[in-house]
Design a protein around this motif. Sequence first.
Motif, PDB file in Angstrom:
ATOM      1  N   PRO A  63       0.868  -1.227  -0.312  1.00  0.00           N
ATOM      2  CA  PRO A  63      -0.085  -0.023   0.371  1.00  0.00           C
ATOM      3  C   PRO A  63       0.584   1.636   0.098  1.00  0.00           C
ATOM      4  O   PRO A  63       0.603   2.174  -0.231  1.00  0.00           O
ATOM      5  N   VAL A  64       1.981   1.165   0.135  1.00  0.00           N
ATOM      6  CA  VAL A  64       2.994   2.567   0.203  1.00  0.00           C
ATOM      7  C   VAL A  64       2.874   2.916  -0.909  1.00  0.00           C
ATOM      8  O   VAL A  64       2.979   3.898  -1.619  1.00  0.00           O
ATOM      9  N   GLY A  99      -0.662   2.487  -2.512  1.00  0.00           N
ATOM     10  CA  GLY A  99      -1.904   3.545  -1.942  1.00  0.00           C
ATOM     11  C   GLY A  99      -2.133   4.905  -2.891  1.00  0.00           C
ATOM     12  O   GLY A  99      -1.295   5.544  -3.273  1.00  0.00           O
ATOM     13  N   GLY A 100      -3.247   5.912  -1.723  1.00  0.00           N
ATOM     14  CA  GLY A 100      -3.736   7.000  -2.110  1.00  0.00           C
ATOM     15  C   GLY A 100      -4.846   7.255  -2.737  1.00  0.00           C
ATOM     16  O   GLY A 100      -5.697   6.192  -2.947  1.00  0.00           O
ATOM     17  N   GLY A 145      -3.629   8.418   6.397  1.00  0.00           N
ATOM     18  CA  GLY A 145      -2.761   6.585   5.880  1.00  0.00           C
ATOM     19  C   GLY A 145      -4.177   5.803   5.789  1.00  0.00           C
ATOM     20  O   GLY A 145      -2.644   4.946   5.346  1.00  0.00           O
ATOM     21  N   LYS A 146      -5.082   5.155   5.097  1.00  0.00           N
ATOM     22  CA  LYS A 146      -5.633   4.638   4.922  1.00  0.00           C
ATOM     23  C   LYS A 146      -6.468   4.454   3.681  1.00  0.00           C
ATOM     24  O   LYS A 146      -8.056   5.598   4.068  1.00  0.00           O
ATOM     25  N   THR A 147      -5.988   4.049   2.601  1.00  0.00           N
ATOM     26  CA  THR A 147      -6.779   4.484   1.548  1.00  0.00           C
ATOM     27  C   THR A 147      -7.642   3.409   0.234  1.00  0.00           C
ATOM     28  O   THR A 147      -7.295   2.351   1.449  1.00  0.00           O
ATOM     29  N   GLY A 169      -5.271   1.614  -1.625  1.00  0.00           N
ATOM     30  CA  GLY A 169      -4.156   0.424  -0.651  1.00  0.00           C
ATOM     31  C   GLY A 169      -4.818  -0.631  -0.493  1.00  0.00           C
ATOM     32  O   GLY A 169      -3.950  -1.225  -0.085  1.00  0.00           O
ATOM     33  N   PHE A 170      -5.622  -0.058   0.304  1.00  0.00           N
ATOM     34  CA  PHE A 170      -6.305  -1.482   0.722  1.00  0.00           C
ATOM     35  C   PHE A 170      -6.589  -2.701  -0.421  1.00  0.00           C
ATOM     36  O   PHE A 170      -6.114  -3.845   0.071  1.00  0.00           O
ATOM     37  N   ASP A 208      -5.112  -3.473   9.898  1.00  0.00           N
ATOM     38  CA  ASP A 208      -3.946  -2.305   9.404  1.00  0.00           C
ATOM     39  C   ASP A 208      -5.044  -1.718   9.881  1.00  0.00           C
ATOM     40  O   ASP A 208      -4.591  -0.447  10.204  1.00  0.00           O
ATOM     41  N   SER A 214      -5.164   1.309  12.989  1.00  0.00           N
ATOM     42  CA  SER A 214      -5.495   2.987  12.881  1.00  0.00           C
ATOM     43  C   SER A 214      -6.399   3.444  13.386  1.00  0.00           C
ATOM     44  O   SER A 214      -6.025   4.462  14.165  1.00  0.00           O
ATOM     45  N   LYS A 223      -5.668   3.826  16.586  1.00  0.00           N
ATOM     46  CA  LYS A 223      -4.828   5.027  17.097  1.00  0.00           C
ATOM     47  C   LYS A 223      -5.251   6.409  17.309  1.00  0.00           C
ATOM     48  O   LYS A 223      -5.264   7.158  18.022  1.00  0.00           O
ATOM     49  N   ARG A 224      -6.390   5.937  15.997  1.00  0.00           N
ATOM     50  CA  ARG A 224      -7.439   7.854  16.026  1.00  0.00           C
ATOM     51  C   ARG A 224      -8.223   7.535  17.441  1.00  0.00           C
ATOM     52  O   ARG A 224      -8.228   8.939  17.835  1.00  0.00           O
ATOM     53  N   LYS A 233       7.531   7.384   2.071  1.00  0.00           N
ATOM     54  CA  LYS A 233       6.627   7.035   3.494  1.00  0.00           C
ATOM     55  C   LYS A 233       7.032   8.093   4.349  1.00  0.00           C
ATOM     56  O   LYS A 233       8.355   8.609   4.547  1.00  0.00           O
TER      57      LYS A 233
HETATM   58  N1  CTP Z   1      -1.435   3.514   2.775  1.00  0.00           N
HETATM   59  C1  CTP Z   1      -2.376   3.290   1.906  1.00  0.00           C
HETATM   60  N2  CTP Z   1      -4.313   2.190   2.144  1.00  0.00           N
HETATM   61  C2  CTP Z   1      -3.897   1.439   2.857  1.00  0.00           C
HETATM   62  C3  CTP Z   1      -2.786   1.449   3.992  1.00  0.00           C
HETATM   63  C4  CTP Z   1      -1.439   2.109   4.143  1.00  0.00           C
HETATM   64  O1  CTP Z   1      -2.797   4.524   0.663  1.00  0.00           O
HETATM   65  N3  CTP Z   1      -4.787   1.078   3.564  1.00  0.00           N
HETATM   66  C5  CTP Z   1      -0.832   3.657   2.182  1.00  0.00           C
HETATM   67  C6  CTP Z   1      -0.075   5.280   2.835  1.00  0.00           C
HETATM   68  O2  CTP Z   1       0.282   6.167   1.602  1.00  0.00           O
HETATM   69  C7  CTP Z   1       0.470   5.377   4.087  1.00  0.00           C
HETATM   70  C8  CTP Z   1       1.502   4.801   4.036  1.00  0.00           C
HETATM   71  O3  CTP Z   1       0.681   3.383   3.617  1.00  0.00           O
HETATM   72  O4  CTP Z   1       0.820   6.507   4.896  1.00  0.00           O
HETATM   73  C9  CTP Z   1       1.718   3.690   5.394  1.00  0.00           C
HETATM   74  O5  CTP Z   1       1.161   2.702   5.133  1.00  0.00           O
HETATM   75  P1  CTP Z   1       0.815   2.525   7.140  1.00  0.00           P
HETATM   76  O6  CTP Z   1       2.211   3.409   8.005  1.00  0.00           O
HETATM   77  O7  CTP Z   1      -0.124   1.552   7.595  1.00  0.00           O
HETATM   78  O8  CTP Z   1       0.243   4.144   7.646  1.00  0.00           O
HETATM   79  P2  CTP Z   1      -0.213   6.004   8.325  1.00  0.00           P
HETATM   80  O9  CTP Z   1       0.614   7.110   7.341  1.00  0.00           O
HETATM   81  O10 CTP Z   1       1.593   5.442   9.442  1.00  0.00           O
HETATM   82  O11 CTP Z   1      -1.518   6.196   9.166  1.00  0.00           O
HETATM   83  P3  CTP Z   1      -1.129   5.483  10.336  1.00  0.00           P
HETATM   84  O12 CTP Z   1      -1.151   6.687  11.346  1.00  0.00           O
HETATM   85  O13 CTP Z   1      -3.353   4.969  10.160  1.00  0.00           O
HETATM   86  O14 CTP Z   1      -0.831   3.648  10.628  1.00  0.00           O
END
Ligand code: CTP
Length: 175
Positions: free
Chosen positions: A24-25, A28-29, A49-51, A54-55, A99, A103, A106-107, A171
Motif C-alpha cells: 500500500p505504501v 496507496g493514495g 493513511g488508509k486509502t 491501498g487496501f 492494519d 489505525s 490509534k485515532r 513514507k
Molecule cells: N496506505 C494506503 N492504504 C492503506 C494502508 C496504507 O494508502 N489501506 C499507504 C498510505 O500512503 C500510508 C502508507 O501506506 O501513509 C503507510 O501505511 P501505514 O504505516 O499503515 O499508515 P500511516 O500513514 O502510518 O497511518 P496510521 O497512523 O494510520 O498507521
Amino acid sequence: MEFPDTILNLLIFLIPAYISNSLPVLLGGGMPLDLNAKFYDGERILGDGKTIRGFLGGVFAGAFFGGLLSLVIDLPFYRSPMDHFIGGFLLSLGTMTGDSIGSFIKRRMKMNSGKAFFLDTVFFLIVALIFVIPAVRQSVLFTPFNIAFCLVLTAILHPVTNWIANRAGLKKVPW
Ligand code: CTP
Ligand code: MG
C-alpha cells in the motif's frame, strides 16, 4: 533437522501477509477508506493513511502472490493447494483489516502522528493469523514456536522495512 525446514516454511507462509502489508505504501493514495468521515470523538475514523486503493491493492497483491506460491510450493500448514490459495487471500485480507483496525484504535487514542509499537508492528499479523484459521491445519501451524517466530520476525522486520521506506522517500514517518 526439523527447525530449518519449519522456519523456511513459515517464511514462505508469511509472504502474502508481508506483501499486502508493504505494497500500500507504493499503491496507496486517492480516496481515504473512511471517506473522510469523522467518528463521534471528532477525530477521523481511520485517517488519511488508509486509502481504498491501498487496501484493495494490498489484498490483491498479497492474494496474487499467495496464489502463485500455492501453485509451486506445498506447505505443511495447508491440506491442499486450494487451501493454500484461499489461505493467501485470507492472510492478505486479514493483514489489511488488521492494519485498518490498528489505525482506528490509534485515532481513538488521538495518536495522529505518534507511533504505537504494538499496533504498528505485530497487530496486523495477529489479525491475519486469525483470518487464516479456516484454511490451515491448526495443530501444525499454531505451535508455540511457530507463533513466537512469526511475531518476533514481524516485530523486527516491520520497523526495518518502514525505516527503509522512510529513507527512500516513500513514507513520511519511519514507523
Ligand atoms: N496506505 C494506503 N492504504 C492503506 C494502508 C496504507 O494508502 N489501506 C499507504 C498510505 O500512503 C500510508 C502508507 O501506506 O501513509 C503507510 O501505511 P501505514 O504505516 O499503515 O499508515 P500511516 O500513514 O502510518 O497511518 P496510521 O497512523 O494510520 O498507521
Ligand atoms: Mg503507520
